[in-house]
Each structure stands twice: as C-alpha cells, then as structure tokens.
Design an enzyme around this catalytic site. Structure first.
Site, PDB file in Angstrom:
ATOM      1  N   GLU A 273       0.912  -1.173  -0.254  1.00 48.37           N
ATOM      2  CA  GLU A 273       0.350  -0.296  -0.234  1.00 48.37           C
ATOM      3  C   GLU A 273       0.987   1.258   0.138  1.00 48.37           C
ATOM      4  O   GLU A 273      -0.056   2.142  -0.805  1.00 48.37           O
ATOM      5  CB  GLU A 273      -0.525   0.129   0.989  1.00 48.37           C
ATOM      6  CG  GLU A 273      -1.963  -1.325   0.940  1.00 48.37           C
ATOM      7  CD  GLU A 273      -2.844  -0.694  -0.057  1.00 48.37           C
ATOM      8  OE1 GLU A 273      -3.246  -0.182  -0.639  1.00 48.37           O
ATOM      9  OE2 GLU A 273      -2.788  -1.521  -1.143  1.00 48.37           O
ATOM     10  N   TRP A 276       1.788   2.001  -3.459  1.00 49.44           N
ATOM     11  CA  TRP A 276       0.829   2.348  -3.858  1.00 49.44           C
ATOM     12  C   TRP A 276       0.098   3.857  -3.472  1.00 49.44           C
ATOM     13  O   TRP A 276       0.639   4.629  -5.103  1.00 49.44           O
ATOM     14  CB  TRP A 276      -0.617   1.918  -4.157  1.00 49.44           C
ATOM     15  CG  TRP A 276      -1.388   0.408  -4.909  1.00 49.44           C
ATOM     16  CD1 TRP A 276      -1.290  -0.620  -4.452  1.00 49.44           C
ATOM     17  CD2 TRP A 276      -1.592   1.439  -6.002  1.00 49.44           C
ATOM     18  NE1 TRP A 276      -1.978  -1.260  -4.917  1.00 49.44           N
ATOM     19  CE2 TRP A 276      -2.207  -0.615  -6.089  1.00 49.44           C
ATOM     20  CE3 TRP A 276      -2.207   1.370  -6.690  1.00 49.44           C
ATOM     21  CZ2 TRP A 276      -3.141  -0.781  -7.151  1.00 49.44           C
ATOM     22  CZ3 TRP A 276      -2.257   1.388  -7.967  1.00 49.44           C
ATOM     23  CH2 TRP A 276      -3.504  -0.271  -8.439  1.00 49.44           C
ATOM     24  N   TRP A 304     -20.911  10.779 -20.009  1.00 49.54           N
ATOM     25  CA  TRP A 304     -21.211  10.824 -18.556  1.00 49.54           C
ATOM     26  C   TRP A 304     -22.496  11.584 -18.037  1.00 49.54           C
ATOM     27  O   TRP A 304     -22.899  12.458 -18.782  1.00 49.54           O
ATOM     28  CB  TRP A 304     -20.238  11.639 -17.350  1.00 49.54           C
ATOM     29  CG  TRP A 304     -18.404  11.421 -17.344  1.00 49.54           C
ATOM     30  CD1 TRP A 304     -17.357  11.325 -17.675  1.00 49.54           C
ATOM     31  CD2 TRP A 304     -18.658   9.773 -17.128  1.00 49.54           C
ATOM     32  NE1 TRP A 304     -16.676  10.819 -17.398  1.00 49.54           N
ATOM     33  CE2 TRP A 304     -16.860   9.530 -17.041  1.00 49.54           C
ATOM     34  CE3 TRP A 304     -19.092   9.307 -15.969  1.00 49.54           C
ATOM     35  CZ2 TRP A 304     -16.318   8.746 -16.947  1.00 49.54           C
ATOM     36  CZ3 TRP A 304     -18.714   8.034 -15.495  1.00 49.54           C
ATOM     37  CH2 TRP A 304     -17.431   7.647 -16.058  1.00 49.54           C
ATOM     38  N   ASN A 339     -10.713   2.414   3.918  1.00 54.20           N
ATOM     39  CA  ASN A 339      -9.937   2.535   2.049  1.00 54.20           C
ATOM     40  C   ASN A 339     -10.549   1.770   1.438  1.00 54.20           C
ATOM     41  O   ASN A 339     -11.543   2.115  -0.353  1.00 54.20           O
ATOM     42  CB  ASN A 339      -8.978   2.348   1.597  1.00 54.20           C
ATOM     43  CG  ASN A 339      -8.604   1.861   0.345  1.00 54.20           C
ATOM     44  OD1 ASN A 339      -7.452   2.865  -0.222  1.00 54.20           O
ATOM     45  ND2 ASN A 339      -7.771   0.495  -0.234  1.00 54.20           N
ATOM     46  N   TRP A 357     -16.114  11.231 -13.092  1.00 54.87           N
ATOM     47  CA  TRP A 357     -15.359  10.922 -12.208  1.00 54.87           C
ATOM     48  C   TRP A 357     -14.190  12.164 -10.979  1.00 54.87           C
ATOM     49  O   TRP A 357     -14.158  12.169  -9.840  1.00 54.87           O
ATOM     50  CB  TRP A 357     -14.000  10.053 -12.334  1.00 54.87           C
ATOM     51  CG  TRP A 357     -12.889  10.409 -13.226  1.00 54.87           C
ATOM     52  CD1 TRP A 357     -13.103  10.098 -14.456  1.00 54.87           C
ATOM     53  CD2 TRP A 357     -11.701  10.819 -13.487  1.00 54.87           C
ATOM     54  NE1 TRP A 357     -12.348  10.565 -15.652  1.00 54.87           N
ATOM     55  CE2 TRP A 357     -11.189  11.580 -14.120  1.00 54.87           C
ATOM     56  CE3 TRP A 357     -11.329  11.674 -11.980  1.00 54.87           C
ATOM     57  CZ2 TRP A 357     -10.228  12.321 -14.344  1.00 54.87           C
ATOM     58  CZ3 TRP A 357     -10.266  12.335 -12.330  1.00 54.87           C
ATOM     59  CH2 TRP A 357      -9.813  12.602 -13.789  1.00 54.87           C
ATOM     60  N   TRP A 380      -9.745   7.487  -7.588  1.00 56.20           N
ATOM     61  CA  TRP A 380     -10.569   7.554  -8.544  1.00 56.20           C
ATOM     62  C   TRP A 380     -10.636   7.221 -10.010  1.00 56.20           C
ATOM     63  O   TRP A 380     -11.908   6.362 -10.656  1.00 56.20           O
ATOM     64  CB  TRP A 380     -11.022   9.333  -8.503  1.00 56.20           C
ATOM     65  CG  TRP A 380     -11.838   9.315  -7.058  1.00 56.20           C
ATOM     66  CD1 TRP A 380     -10.930  10.133  -6.139  1.00 56.20           C
ATOM     67  CD2 TRP A 380     -13.309   9.442  -7.754  1.00 56.20           C
ATOM     68  NE1 TRP A 380     -12.222  10.087  -5.688  1.00 56.20           N
ATOM     69  CE2 TRP A 380     -13.767   9.597  -6.014  1.00 56.20           C
ATOM     70  CE3 TRP A 380     -14.834   8.849  -8.216  1.00 56.20           C
ATOM     71  CZ2 TRP A 380     -14.912  10.154  -5.516  1.00 56.20           C
ATOM     72  CZ3 TRP A 380     -15.976   9.122  -8.510  1.00 56.20           C
ATOM     73  CH2 TRP A 380     -16.355   9.518  -6.099  1.00 56.20           C
TER      74      TRP A 380
END
Length: 482
Positions: A273, A276, A304, A339, A357, A380
């Site tokens: 993590e 990441w 969208w 998370n 988004w 996102w």
C-alpha cells in the site's frame, strides 16, 4: 559554514528524519525554520472550517514547541508563499532556502517561481527527496518508460530497494545550528488566518508528530492482522496514518523500513500500500495532465450523465444503498473514509450513477483530511476504469454484494445509518426487499424514513457497459462482452 539558511516546511511537519532540515543544519552555521500559510491554497478552499487547516495548525504547534526546545522555533507567515519566502530570506539574511520536493503540478510551478525570485537576489533554492523512497525517474521499465500498471512497478520498486534507501537523516546530531525566531514571533491562531478555530479544535484523530507516533505504535501491535482485516470497515484493521503521511508528521523511510524488515503477510501487504502511494506520485509527476484528463485518453470521450440530484444524494449519503450511504456519512462527519469504502463509493458514483469521476474527486478533495492529489486522482481513475489498472472497464462493483462481503453483520452500516439499526443482518444490505409489513414492524419505511434505491444496479451496469463500449476500440469492447 558561515552561511545562513531557511528551511521551508510544507508537507513535512516534523523535526526528525527530515532531508531538507538535515542538509541545512549540516551545511550552514545558522538555520531558520519557516512555514507559510499559503493564501494561494487557503483562499481557494470552499470552507473556512476545512479540517486540513486544523490538522496543519495542530501539527505546527507541536513542531514549533519541539524546535524551540532544541534552540530554534518556527517563523510563520500568512500570505502568498511565492512572495513570503523570498521576503523572509531577505529579512533574515539567508543565503539559501532548503525544501523537500513536492510533485504536484501547482507546487512545482510555485517552487520554480520561488527559485527564480531567490536567484534574482543572489540566493539559491536547494531541494531534496523526502516524502517518497523512489521518485520521478528512479523506477522505470527496462525500456526507460514509466510504468502504467502497478504490479510490475511494485516488483521493480522492491527489487531496487536497498538498506541505504531507508536510512534516516540524523537531524539530532546538528541541532546546534538552529536559530530562534525573531523576537515577538508567534504562531498565529486559526482565527487570525481566517478559519473557525472552534470548529477545528476537535479533530477525529491524534495530530502532530506525537499523534503519528501513537498511531504507528498502535498499528505495530496489529500489523500481522492487516491483510486479513484491512477491507472490513467495522474492524480496526488499517493503520489510520494516511493524514500523517500526507502532512509528513511521520517519516516514510521509518514506516517502509519497519514494514520491509518486519516480514509476514500483514507487513508485506501494508508495504504494498505504501508502494501504491509512490506509484501514483510517479504517475502524477510524469503525466500531470491526469489532474483534469483521463490517464487513458480514449476515455476523455466518455459521455457522463449530468445528474445534479443523483450527485447530491451521493454526497449526502442518501442513495438508498446502505454501505454507500454509510461511507459518505463517515466522510462528511469525520473527514476520513475507509479505503475499501473509497473504492465502493467511487465505483457507485461513476458506474451506478454514471457521473464523471472528476466530480467525485473534487468532493473528496474538499472533505478528506488526508487529501493527496496523486492518491485521490489515481484512486478515482482506478475506480472509474479510466486510469492505471490491469483490469478492464467492465469491472463494476455490486454495492449489495460488496456490503454483504465486507460488512456482513451490518455493524458499520448501523453506526452511520442509524435509521436501519433494527434491520436484521441478512436484510440490512438491501432493506428495500423487505415486505411493507416487516418494515413497519421494524420501525422503518423505505422511501420515507430511508431512501429507496436511487438506481437499479443491474440497469445501471448495463448503461455503464454501453457507455464504455461506445468509446472503446472494437477488439477490447468485444472482449468485455464475454
């Protein structure tokens, strides 16, 4: 060694294992410590009750006290950093300004402007790597290009990790060079910089260096269970260190070192993590256009839905899907979101409600104490399937099955959606399926005391697949039909 220097603190609010502070103290005879409440950032905030400002202020109080105990202290200004830092260098007679690098586009532009202003007065800006283990071009593919998928990046990151990368900076060996602030200098109150001190004084997590250390000490006792518990928001499984990483009240080198040498599935998963986080920093540095555009340019053509009522219901936690609503209410009440719930909430906005988004990313940016542009944008775009992801766009979270899997007893839902407290575990994930008489017996009325589902998930899934197929190359679109 006759030089004077400023150390300009930004997202590194600690006085230990601090690259810029260490180099300034080692290189210069006199070192002033500076922080600027940057009006270019603060004036753009939509609320005068932004939790991040409260978190920063509390961290500065502790940092100032620690520096004063060592013979220094903070010089704090409220203004535009591009003006205040060169002005402070002039006032204090500094030959150079030392900073730790920031990789966000606006920060890069700000630092370039400061460097230019300093240079015009014969001063230098020295910058250092501090908030990551590897930065910029340090981890590249064999072809010399940035990674676009996380797993191979993680492997390369771990292969490149050597003990020297995790060495702490021994700031404490050089504290004699610290200079106290000018007479009368004091940390301004939150009220003095235009924020509501009363509403920001009670933050939902411990702050400052001591808060970071307390959270890390607690997590060390639980890290072996991290992999097993991290996806369950009702369990104490995660580290809760994200805000401290964002503002540098903990040292990434110390955290990564502990995870690397601790071993075991829990520590290994947590280290992943942390990687990441660096992956998204790397992406942002190489591809700053992702702030406003899809990482995969083909998806900039996605159509969208413009649905203000749907977005408002999502923001308020009134979608009729209990775990989504609990997640959004946790965010609104505390400035934090687990998370796993970030993924579920983001998937619901983009793939159930069909909303861009970027709207969700902006809302999270306003609400999260731990808001970090790189991580927020990357997360996102991952959820929306427009970003760095080995999985294709037809991965769509089912909000009911996610709820059943990750909050099976409904404990998290009941905490934030008390309207459903009496609903049995088996029904709390989809309470609209209860017969009206059962609802009445439980003291609820779907559509009145709690919203009916704002969309039908199966229908929304079909619309999302059609939305992506419309802009996806034919070979990949056909693969998604399987």
């Amino acid at each position: 060694m006759g030089q004077k220097a400023l150390v300009w603190f930004r997202r590194d609010l600690r006085h230990f294992d601090h690259a810029a502070l260490y180099h300034a103290l080692r290189d210069c005879a006199s070192v002033f410590c500076v922080f600027v409440f940057d009006r270019d950032i603060l004036d753009a905030l939509p609320s005068r009750e932004d939790r991040r400002v409260g978190f920063i202020h509390a961290a500065l109080v502790e940092l100032d006290a620690a520096l004063r105990a060592a013979g220094g202290g903070l010089v704090v200004r409220h203004g535009r950093a591009v003006d205040e830092v060169p002005r402070l260098a002039e006032e204090l007679g500094a030959d150079a300004v030392y900073v730790n690098r920031d990789y966000e586009p606006q920060a890069i532009a700000r630092d370039a402007a400061v460097a230019k202003a300093l240079a015009s007065a014969g001063r230098a800006l020295h910058d250092f790597k501090d908030q990551v283990i590897f930065e910029q071009d340090e981890i590249l593919t064999k072809g010399g290009t940035p990674y676009s998928v996380f797993t191979p990046y993680r492997r390369a990151w771990q292969a490149a990790l050597t003990p020297d990368r995790l060495q702490s900076y021994p700031v404490g060996d050089h504290l004699a060079a610290l200079c106290p602030p000018p007479a009368g200098a004091a940390l301004p109150t939150l009220d003095a910089i235009g924020f509501s001190a009363g509403n920001l004084s009670e933050l939902p997590m411990p702050t400052g260096m001591s808060g970071g250390e307390a959270l890390f000490a607690d997590f060390r006792d639980r890290i072996d269970r991290y992999r097993a518990l991290r996806d369950f928001p009702a369990r104490k499984g995660v580290s809760y260190l994200s805000a401290h990483l964002r503002f540098g009240t903990v040292s990434i080198r110390q955290l990564a070192s502990y995870a690397s040498f601790q071993g075991g599935q829990g520590a290994e998963t947590w280290l992943s993590e942390l990687i990441w986080r660096e992956f998204y920093q790397m992406v942002l540095w190489h591809r700053p256009e992702v702030v406003d555009h899809c990482y995969r340019p083909v998806y900039d053509a996605l159509q969208w839905d413009d649905w203000a009522e749907g977005f408002a219901a999502w923001c308020a936690g009134q979608t009729g899907y209990p775990l989504v609503d609990a997640a959004m209410r946790q965010l609104n009440q505390s400035g934090y979101m687990h998370n796993r719930l970030r993924m579920i909430a983001a998937s619901f906005l983009t793939k159930d409600l069909g909303i861009d988004w970027r709207a969700g990313e902006r809302y999270f940016a306003q609400q999260l104490i731990d808001y970090d542009l790189a991580a927020n944008n990357g997360g996102w775009q991952w959820a929306a399937s427009t970003g760095c992801d080995a999985q294709p766009w037809f991965r769509i979270f089912n909000p009911v099955t996610q709820s059943q899997k990750f909050d099976p007893a409904g404990a998290f839902i009941r905490r934030y959606v008390p309207e459903l407290a009496a609903v049995p575990d088996r029904d709390i994930h989809a309470p609209w399926t209860l017969p009206p008489l059962t609802q009445s017996a439980l003291g609820i009325r779907i559509g009145e005391t709690y919203p009916a589902p704002i969309v039908d998930h199966a229908e929304a899934r079909a619309r999302t697949l059609a939305r992506f197929r419309a802009v996806t190359p034919a070979d990949k679109a056909s693969a998604g039909a399987s």
